[in-house]
Write a protein that holds these residues in place. Sequence first.
Motif, PDB file in Angstrom:
ATOM      1  N   ASP A 143     -59.458  85.138  76.159  1.00  0.00           N
ATOM      2  CA  ASP A 143     -58.400  84.506  76.949  1.00  0.00           C
ATOM      3  C   ASP A 143     -58.960  83.324  77.733  1.00  0.00           C
ATOM      4  N   ARG A 144     -60.157  83.494  78.254  1.00  0.00           N
ATOM      5  CA  ARG A 144     -60.778  82.403  79.014  1.00  0.00           C
ATOM      6  C   ARG A 144     -61.055  81.201  78.117  1.00  0.00           C
ATOM      7  N   GLU A 145     -61.623  81.463  76.928  1.00  0.00           N
ATOM      8  CA  GLU A 145     -61.943  80.376  76.006  1.00  0.00           C
ATOM      9  C   GLU A 145     -60.685  79.674  75.509  1.00  0.00           C
ATOM     10  N   ALA A 146     -59.620  80.453  75.335  1.00  0.00           N
ATOM     11  CA  ALA A 146     -58.367  79.865  74.859  1.00  0.00           C
ATOM     12  C   ALA A 146     -57.792  78.867  75.860  1.00  0.00           C
ATOM     13  N   GLY A 147     -58.168  79.011  77.127  1.00  0.00           N
ATOM     14  CA  GLY A 147     -57.679  78.099  78.155  1.00  0.00           C
ATOM     15  C   GLY A 147     -58.574  76.895  78.377  1.00  0.00           C
ATOM     16  N   GLN A 148     -59.696  76.821  77.635  1.00  0.00           N
ATOM     17  CA  GLN A 148     -60.644  75.717  77.795  1.00  0.00           C
ATOM     18  C   GLN A 148     -60.334  74.584  76.820  1.00  0.00           C
ATOM     19  N   TRP A 149     -61.018  73.460  77.011  1.00  0.00           N
ATOM     20  CA  TRP A 149     -61.017  72.400  76.017  1.00  0.00           C
ATOM     21  C   TRP A 149     -61.412  73.016  74.689  1.00  0.00           C
ATOM     22  N   TYR A 150     -60.713  72.679  73.625  1.00  0.00           N
ATOM     23  CA  TYR A 150     -60.902  73.366  72.351  1.00  0.00           C
ATOM     24  C   TYR A 150     -62.354  73.389  71.892  1.00  0.00           C
TER      25      TYR A 150
END
Length: 293
Positions: A116-123
């Motif tokens: 979930d955290r990575e999904a909210g980051q710059w791709y």
Amino acid sequence: MADDVESRAVELDIRGEKRVFDVDNAVLPDWVDKAALESGGYPYDKHLKEEQYLEELKKLQIELVKVQFWLQATGKRVMALFEGRDAAGKGGAISASSAHMNPRLARAVALAKPTDREAGQWYFQRYVAQFPTAGEFVLFDRSWYNRAGVEPVMGFCTHKQYEDFLNQAPQLEKVIAHEGIFFFKFYLDIGREMQLKRFHDRRNDPLKVWKLSSMDIAALTKWGDYSEKRDRMLKETHTEFAPWTVIRANDKRRARLNLIRHMLKTMDYDGKDKDAIGKLDDKIIGSGPHFLK
């Protein structure tokens, strides 16, 4: 047998004919077996003999060990992306490349589904975190190019995200080139019947069944969609500073030898033995989208 694979027979359109393929059937259909090697315009009617393959591979792996010493001495960095359809041979090519290098400085990266955290980051952020430091050789088993193939085909990204990616990827890769990283992008291309044969092998081999997922089965009917996305990816992101190297990979042995040769030929490392490296097979390896036409 893997619990997450839904067992079912699938009707496929193969070269204008309706064919039923049942990955659970222990007997591989004749129409798959006979056409597997030649599918996708593959230029040879026989696999490279194992004895010849192993002899040539050993020479190339010795050169790769030299590369690793050179990287440690100079602080240079190498990064290689391996892309292709499911069962194209990406993992095997990575294993052949890194088998005899020091694992502390040569590592494979195969990222799982974003948290979930990575999904909210710059791709690109979680991929950049895996880039090589001084002296490292990093091999990506799939990469940020998931957004150019799997994600749009399977509905895991929006159309805007897909279009943005195609615009942004060359910009990122220009920075990589500017950093002086040796950067390789390999696309391993296989024919449809060969993919079916390899899926069947995985499904019916208790040592390989973990390689086959429900996602692989779902993708069986989306061959054309993947082909369309592959072609656009190669067209939009093949650049002078980060070109695509395309490998005809129906024969895994020829594919592995040629992609390793390509990397070795590109780097001017200490003790380089050009005779041991040998020549590239221009029927197997080429540059950019036009090689598949």
